[in-house]
Design an enzyme around this catalytic site. Structure first.
Site, PDB file in Angstrom:
ATOM      1  N   ARG A 104     -16.474  35.026   8.853  1.00  0.00           N
ATOM      2  CA  ARG A 104     -16.216  34.082  10.666  1.00  0.00           C
ATOM      3  C   ARG A 104     -18.184  32.955  10.250  1.00  0.00           C
ATOM      4  O   ARG A 104     -18.587  33.437   9.556  1.00  0.00           O
ATOM      5  CB  ARG A 104     -16.757  34.329  12.423  1.00  0.00           C
ATOM      6  CG  ARG A 104     -16.143  34.511  12.712  1.00  0.00           C
ATOM      7  CD  ARG A 104     -16.000  35.010  13.659  1.00  0.00           C
ATOM      8  NE  ARG A 104     -17.659  35.836  13.812  1.00  0.00           N
ATOM      9  CZ  ARG A 104     -18.200  36.073  15.352  1.00  0.00           C
ATOM     10  NH1 ARG A 104     -17.092  35.871  16.624  1.00  0.00           N
ATOM     11  NH2 ARG A 104     -18.810  36.332  15.746  1.00  0.00           N
ATOM     12  N   THR A 108     -21.241  28.435  13.353  1.00  0.00           N
ATOM     13  CA  THR A 108     -19.762  27.390  14.121  1.00  0.00           C
ATOM     14  C   THR A 108     -19.110  28.237  14.355  1.00  0.00           C
ATOM     15  O   THR A 108     -17.917  28.140  15.820  1.00  0.00           O
ATOM     16  CB  THR A 108     -18.992  26.698  12.665  1.00  0.00           C
ATOM     17  OG1 THR A 108     -18.364  27.209  12.582  1.00  0.00           O
ATOM     18  CG2 THR A 108     -20.054  25.387  12.419  1.00  0.00           C
ATOM     19  N   ASP A 200     -21.814  44.829  14.939  1.00  0.00           N
ATOM     20  CA  ASP A 200     -20.772  44.107  13.770  1.00  0.00           C
ATOM     21  C   ASP A 200     -19.829  45.060  13.178  1.00  0.00           C
ATOM     22  O   ASP A 200     -20.573  46.122  12.511  1.00  0.00           O
ATOM     23  CB  ASP A 200     -21.490  43.705  13.129  1.00  0.00           C
ATOM     24  CG  ASP A 200     -20.743  42.774  11.663  1.00  0.00           C
ATOM     25  OD1 ASP A 200     -21.194  41.340  11.470  1.00  0.00           O
ATOM     26  OD2 ASP A 200     -20.393  42.940  10.899  1.00  0.00           O
ATOM     27  N   ASP A 203     -20.481  45.638   9.198  1.00  0.00           N
ATOM     28  CA  ASP A 203     -21.549  45.972   8.217  1.00  0.00           C
ATOM     29  C   ASP A 203     -21.718  47.674   9.263  1.00  0.00           C
ATOM     30  O   ASP A 203     -22.147  48.612   7.948  1.00  0.00           O
ATOM     31  CB  ASP A 203     -22.680  45.793   9.627  1.00  0.00           C
ATOM     32  CG  ASP A 203     -23.299  44.199   9.166  1.00  0.00           C
ATOM     33  OD1 ASP A 203     -22.866  43.944   7.780  1.00  0.00           O
ATOM     34  OD2 ASP A 203     -23.649  43.941   9.782  1.00  0.00           O
TER      35      ASP A 203
HETATM   36  C1  PRP Z   1     -15.334  39.917  11.752  1.00  0.00           C
HETATM   37  C2  PRP Z   1     -14.190  40.657  12.071  1.00  0.00           C
HETATM   38  C3  PRP Z   1     -13.629  39.453  12.371  1.00  0.00           C
HETATM   39  C4  PRP Z   1     -14.316  38.653  13.215  1.00  0.00           C
HETATM   40  C5  PRP Z   1     -13.741  38.051  13.983  1.00  0.00           C
HETATM   41  O1  PRP Z   1     -15.264  39.738  10.602  1.00  0.00           O
HETATM   42  O2  PRP Z   1     -13.901  41.813  11.576  1.00  0.00           O
HETATM   43  O3  PRP Z   1     -12.460  39.542  11.054  1.00  0.00           O
HETATM   44  O4  PRP Z   1     -15.654  38.628  12.632  1.00  0.00           O
HETATM   45  O5  PRP Z   1     -14.245  36.868  15.186  1.00  0.00           O
HETATM   46  P1  PRP Z   1     -13.568  36.709  15.615  1.00  0.00           P
HETATM   47  O6  PRP Z   1     -12.428  36.719  16.375  1.00  0.00           O
HETATM   48  O7  PRP Z   1     -14.242  35.273  16.126  1.00  0.00           O
HETATM   49  O8  PRP Z   1     -12.897  35.634  14.325  1.00  0.00           O
HETATM   50  P2  PRP Z   1     -16.719  39.205   9.707  1.00  0.00           P
HETATM   51  O9  PRP Z   1     -16.432  37.876   9.913  1.00  0.00           O
HETATM   52  O10 PRP Z   1     -17.786  39.167  10.471  1.00  0.00           O
HETATM   53  O11 PRP Z   1     -17.005  39.712   8.745  1.00  0.00           O
HETATM   54  P3  PRP Z   1     -16.820  40.872   7.907  1.00  0.00           P
HETATM   55  O12 PRP Z   1     -15.545  41.658   8.164  1.00  0.00           O
HETATM   56  O13 PRP Z   1     -16.982  40.711   6.310  1.00  0.00           O
HETATM   57  O14 PRP Z   1     -17.955  41.778   8.212  1.00  0.00           O
HETATM   58  N1  URA Z   2     -16.928  40.482  14.639  1.00  0.00           N
HETATM   59  C1  URA Z   2     -18.062  41.747  14.916  1.00  0.00           C
HETATM   60  O1  URA Z   2     -17.657  42.581  14.121  1.00  0.00           O
HETATM   61  N2  URA Z   2     -18.254  42.185  15.661  1.00  0.00           N
HETATM   62  C2  URA Z   2     -17.904  41.539  16.839  1.00  0.00           C
HETATM   63  O2  URA Z   2     -17.910  41.433  18.533  1.00  0.00           O
HETATM   64  C3  URA Z   2     -17.656  39.982  16.775  1.00  0.00           C
HETATM   65  C4  URA Z   2     -17.099  39.693  15.600  1.00  0.00           C
END
Ligand code: PRP
Ligand code: URA
Length: 209
Positions: A104, A108, A200, A203
């Site tokens: 994400r 944006t 997160d 993380d």
């Molecule tokens: C997080 C999560 C989802 C997304 C959800 O991933 O694991 O994929 O955000 O958010 P959304 O519904 O608003 O799209 P992130 O982009 O943080 O990547 P990561 O899993 O690599 O940490």
């Molecule tokens: N992605 C995450 O990992 N946590 C949230 O709360 C939203 C997006």
């Protein structure tokens, strides 16, 4: 909303509580994500087709059922979806595993694709898309669209925690896709994080930050 299953099970709720707790470390967090995914697999597979075959017990011949429907592909959205793979595979060990890399954009909140590798026969499989978090819905909706563009016709989305906003976005974009959620939360904050949520997920799973 039809096509949306919110789990209401004491064991899942119990595990979800410790997943949310900020004092839960990465090892326990990974174990909990995997265990919740495994428990969710029972419900996600409830409508899978079966057929009767003949077997012999130590006492007599009998007819009994085995799975007979489409083969399964599981597709975690990187990174956090990876944490759900082992739990689902422990129930569906023959499933193929594809990967879709999306992150994400922090400004944006739009999903940015950076990787995709899918089984070649993805169009013929039932596809379970895995992501612990359904926040704005952008990542899950984009992953589902990508799979549809590659010919997938039978897709289910499996999330551990969802915001109502995310469910609505995915449901409006893909009303044919059933959504399974272990915990439905209150709302998103101004940065697109789920409240109360768990922070997160990527993380916390991998100890980054
Ligand atoms: C997080 C999560 C989802 C997304 C959800 O991933 O694991 O994929 O955000 O958010 P959304 O519904 O608003 O799209 P992130 O982009 O943080 O990547 P990561 O899993 O690599 O940490
Ligand atoms: N992605 C995450 O990992 N946590 C949230 O709360 C939203 C997006």
């Amino acid at each position: 909303m039809n096509n949306v299953t919110i789990f209401d099970h004491p064991v899942i709720t119990h595990k979800l509580t410790y997943l949310r707790d900020k004092n839960t470390g990465s090892k326990q967090f990974r174990d909990l994500v995997s265990e919740i995914a495994m428990l969710m697999a029972y419900e996600v597979t409830r409508d899978f087709e079966t057929k009767e075959i003949e077997i012999e017990t130590p006492l007599q011949k009998t007819k009994a059922k085995v799975l007979s429907g489409k083969k399964v592909a599981i597709v975690p959205i990187l990174r956090a979806g990876l944490g759900m793979v082992d739990g689902i595979l422990s129930i569906l060990p023959a499933a193929r595993v594809g990967h879709i890399g999306l992150y994400r954009d922090p400004e944006t909140l739009e999903p940015v694709e950076y990787y995709c590798k899918l089984p070649t026969d993805i169009a013929d499989r039932t596809v379970l898309v895995l992501d612990p978090m359904l926040a704005t819905g952008g990542s899950s909706a984009a992953a589902i669209q990508y799979l549809k563009n590659r010919g997938a016709k039978s897709i289910k989305l499996v999330n551990i925690i969802a915001a109502p906003e995310g469910i609505e976005v995915v449901h409006n974009a893909h009303p044919d896709v059933p959504i399974y959620v272990a915990g439905l939360d209150e709302r998103l904050n101004d940065h697109g994080y789920i409240l109360p949520g768990l922070g997160d997920a990527g993380d916390r799973l991998f100890g980054t930050k």
